[in-house]
Design an enzyme around this catalytic site. Sequence first.
Site, PDB file in Angstrom:
ATOM      1  N   ASP A   1       9.395  33.581 -55.399  1.00  0.00           N
ATOM      2  CA  ASP A   1       8.997  34.478 -56.549  1.00  0.00           C
ATOM      3  C   ASP A   1      10.153  35.159 -56.971  1.00  0.00           C
ATOM      4  O   ASP A   1      10.358  36.170 -56.550  1.00  0.00           O
ATOM      5  CB  ASP A   1       7.884  35.209 -56.146  1.00  0.00           C
ATOM      6  CG  ASP A   1       7.281  36.115 -57.231  1.00  0.00           C
ATOM      7  OD1 ASP A   1       7.617  35.596 -58.365  1.00  0.00           O
ATOM      8  OD2 ASP A   1       6.474  37.188 -57.276  1.00  0.00           O
TER       9      ASP A   1
ATOM     10  N   GLU B   1      10.913  35.050 -66.752  1.00  0.00           N
ATOM     11  CA  GLU B   1      11.705  34.597 -65.557  1.00  0.00           C
ATOM     12  C   GLU B   1      12.135  33.079 -65.826  1.00  0.00           C
ATOM     13  O   GLU B   1      13.249  32.894 -65.667  1.00  0.00           O
ATOM     14  CB  GLU B   1      11.125  34.846 -64.346  1.00  0.00           C
ATOM     15  CG  GLU B   1      10.884  36.470 -64.090  1.00  0.00           C
ATOM     16  CD  GLU B   1       9.849  37.043 -63.084  1.00  0.00           C
ATOM     17  OE1 GLU B   1       9.842  38.058 -62.812  1.00  0.00           O
ATOM     18  OE2 GLU B   1       9.192  35.951 -62.993  1.00  0.00           O
TER      19      GLU B   1
ATOM     20  N   SER C   1       2.337  33.536 -65.247  1.00  0.00           N
ATOM     21  CA  SER C   1       1.499  33.936 -66.531  1.00  0.00           C
ATOM     22  C   SER C   1       2.415  33.601 -67.817  1.00  0.00           C
ATOM     23  O   SER C   1       3.565  33.558 -67.819  1.00  0.00           O
ATOM     24  CB  SER C   1       1.453  35.566 -66.370  1.00  0.00           C
ATOM     25  OG  SER C   1       2.776  36.282 -66.346  1.00  0.00           O
TER      26      SER C   1
ATOM     27  N   ASP D   1       3.117  39.490 -57.209  1.00  0.00           N
ATOM     28  CA  ASP D   1       3.195  39.191 -55.499  1.00  0.00           C
ATOM     29  C   ASP D   1       2.136  38.667 -55.261  1.00  0.00           C
ATOM     30  O   ASP D   1       1.964  37.758 -54.462  1.00  0.00           O
ATOM     31  CB  ASP D   1       3.560  40.421 -55.249  1.00  0.00           C
ATOM     32  CG  ASP D   1       4.593  41.495 -55.668  1.00  0.00           C
ATOM     33  OD1 ASP D   1       5.727  40.729 -55.654  1.00  0.00           O
ATOM     34  OD2 ASP D   1       4.499  42.530 -55.948  1.00  0.00           O
TER      35      ASP D   1
END
Length: 234
Positions: A52, A88, A122, A158
Amino acid sequence: MEELIEGLILNEVDYYTHLITGYSRSPESLKQLAEIIKKLKQKNPQLIYVCDPVMGDNGKMYVPEDILPVYRDIVVPLADIITPNQFEAELMTGMPVKDLDGALKVIEALHQKGVKTVVLSSTELGDGDNIVAIASSKGEQYIIKMPKVDATFTGTGDLFAALFLAWSYKTNNNLKLTLERVIATLQNIVQDTYQKARAKQPTGKMPRALLELKLIQNKTVIEDPSVAIAATKV
């Protein structure tokens, strides 16, 4: 970290089937982590590594900028599954996501780094009432909508990554079912957290303390979520 891993190796407890990593502010720690992953994969070539790549959201980084090339060039290529949010994913590819086609191009660029399963946890591709998640693996892509909640929660990313790892294992890598169960769990926990917070503070902006995700209270939901939103094949 190096001493801890050395201790595990010396005691011959360095065989793992799954590994997941999340938030870090240190580029040097991430580089060290990459070496640890390589060692663990030498011990067990079948190890599944979930990354992640926590760097930011809503157009802003909340970690040092020099962490980006470490994720992009060193850590992510070692991953079997990655779960970035839209921002990201854009950072790591240098490509914008304006629509579904753009999202799929970003996902393909991440696959090209060697990642088998790419999940945009997302995106802002939904309407004003929904967030969209997209998962891609083995030539299949699924998209799913998540109703927005009028609050900001800490830890949903998370939780998404942890749930995705767990359900990938439990469904034998059934991408559609995994995505649906992850979203079902998240939605239940977020809604329950919000409703309990509003019961204590009916109006106004709620303090962060009231918005701590109700994980323990939703143990049964985590174990067996009821799927209400279906994922759609792209």
